[in-house]
Design an enzyme around this catalytic site. Structure first.
Site, PDB file in Angstrom:
ATOM      1  N   ASP A  34      41.901 -43.220  17.644  1.00 13.89           N
ATOM      2  CA  ASP A  34      42.860 -43.966  18.457  1.00 13.89           C
ATOM      3  C   ASP A  34      42.724 -43.477  19.903  1.00 13.89           C
ATOM      4  O   ASP A  34      42.079 -42.477  20.173  1.00 13.89           O
ATOM      5  CB  ASP A  34      44.283 -43.823  17.922  1.00 13.89           C
ATOM      6  CG  ASP A  34      44.822 -42.410  17.980  1.00 13.89           C
ATOM      7  OD1 ASP A  34      44.246 -41.590  18.707  1.00 13.89           O
ATOM      8  OD2 ASP A  34      45.824 -42.131  17.307  1.00 13.89           O
ATOM      9  N   ASP A  64      46.412 -46.996   8.619  1.00 11.59           N
ATOM     10  CA  ASP A  64      46.443 -45.538   8.703  1.00 11.59           C
ATOM     11  C   ASP A  64      47.887 -45.110   8.820  1.00 11.59           C
ATOM     12  O   ASP A  64      48.728 -45.873   9.289  1.00 11.59           O
ATOM     13  CB  ASP A  64      45.667 -45.032   9.924  1.00 11.59           C
ATOM     14  CG  ASP A  64      46.502 -45.141  11.198  1.00 11.59           C
ATOM     15  OD1 ASP A  64      47.018 -44.111  11.671  1.00 11.59           O
ATOM     16  OD2 ASP A  64      46.674 -46.264  11.710  1.00 11.59           O
TER      17      ASP A  64
END
Length: 376
Positions: A92, A271
């Site tokens: 990310d 996730d």
């Protein structure tokens, strides 16, 4: 990166597919264990691969940038070489972590200045240098730099935020498209849809993100405290706009029930820190519901953690023993509970995939949702 759809459920938007990266193939729908600082907490890489059967894991740009730092990662040859994970990795952008530092960061058009949670040192993240940082880390899939708005969030702030996120995305794409991967394998950039819980903003953001025509797309800002019904409503709106032939990643979600409901809406990738974080606090997710292993009722329960599981730890260790370990603060307790929860999450998405291919996902999902949310 390539994505092929292999099956679609007739009674929902659920679909099964395959993502091909230079580090391997990922069968979707998929759950990605979170390895914030280059490690999925309490789990060896061989356990991730052989026991949990993870197909892709996450790293976090903010944390890896601060520690061990880019020099160390680059000298190692990238995150794959540094942590010994040979499969695909997604990073990310660090945006969520930066924005959670509300007291020590400032957001401007240029980017975000923030102070390290480790030593208070000052740093700047821009769309350009976040692309550069993720090039150095070397993940297969990297995320655009966006602003994750809090919940609740007023309309005007959310509108201004998505407009800046879209401007930042253009800068991310320009930087990404004019730089090369560092370690001899390809990387893919996913943009992120934002817009809080406002339908028109989500529609606008999804349309803009789709117009960039990247190989995959993500949906952010829907695991920040909003009711589940709002999450599902926004996800449905966005999935109806994002292109069908590209993977859709719902960031930071969620419980087993959340995952099944969002698969039914057309999400391919998930996730969440929940299975690992909750494991360390004694919460187990099972096929029959949620167990708080700290409770007195498990003190003398010598049955396996989950008897019909194919995980070694589930069959060998008892609920009573795991309760004892957690109460004693033993590291092994966290390891066993983490193995169990991650194995369960990967089992769940694999089952969902099999049901989609077999054509009976919808009824199975509705049955499972009733079971998975109950406390045992």
């Amino acid at each position: 990166m390539k994505f092929n759809l292999t099956a679609q459920d007739k009674l929902s938007k659920a679909r099964a597919g395959e993502i091909t990266t230079d580090h391997g193939t990922i069968q979707t729908p998929i759950f990605m264990p979170v390895g914030t600082a280059g490690t999925v907490k309490a789990v060896h890489q061989h356990e991730l691969k052989e026991d949990i059967k993870a197909q892709i894991i996450l790293g976090n740009t903010y944390h890896l940038y601060l520690r061990p730092g880019l020099n160390t990662i680059e000298q190692a040859g990238g995150l794959h070489k540094f942590n010994g994970w040979e499969g695909p990795i997604l990073t990310d952008s660090g945006g969520y972590q930066v924005y959670s530092l509300t007291e020590v960061r400032k957001i401007k058009e240029e980017g975000v200045t923030f102070r390290s949670h480790i030593d208070g040192s000052k740093h700047l993240f821009t769309p350009e240098n976040v692309m550069d940082i993720q090039r150095v880390i070397g993940a297969d899939i990297i995320m655009a730099f966006d602003e994750c708005t809090p919940y609740p969030c007023d309309y005007r702030y959310a509108k201004n935020s998505i407009e800046m996120t879209h401007r930042w995305l253009k800068r991310c794409c320009d930087r990404f498209d004019t730089t090369e991967p560092k370690y001899g394998y390809s990387q893919t950039l996913f943009p992120i849809v934002q817009g809080s819980v406002y339908k028109d903003l989500r529609v606008r953001s999804a349309e803009v993100i789709a117009s960039f025509e990247r190989e995959g797309n993500a949906i952010g800002g829907l695991s920040v405290g909003e009711p589940a019904e709002e999450m599902y409503a926004m996800t449905e709106i966005v999935c109806n706009i994002l292109p069908e032939q590209k993977p859709r990643y719902l960031m930071g979600v969620g419980t087993p029930v959340n995952i099944l409901e969002n698969i039914a809406l057309g999400i391919d990738m998930f996730d969440c820190v929940m299975p690992t974080r909750n494991a360390r606090n004694g919460m187990l997710f099972t096929k029959d519901g949620i167990i708080n292993i700290k409770n007195e009722k498990w003190k003398n329960d010598f049955s396996p953690i989950e008897a019909d599981s194919d995980l070694f730890a589930d069959k060998v260790y008892t609920k009573a023993y795991l309760r004892h370990l957690i109460h004693s603060g033993e590291i092994l307790g966290a390891q066993i509970a983490t193995l169990h929860n991650l194995h369960f999450y990967l089992w769940l998405v694999k089952q969902a995939r099999e049901k989609i291919i077999a054509g009976d996902f919808y009824d199975w999902k509705n049955t499972m949702v009733k079971r998975l949310g109950q406390k045992i």
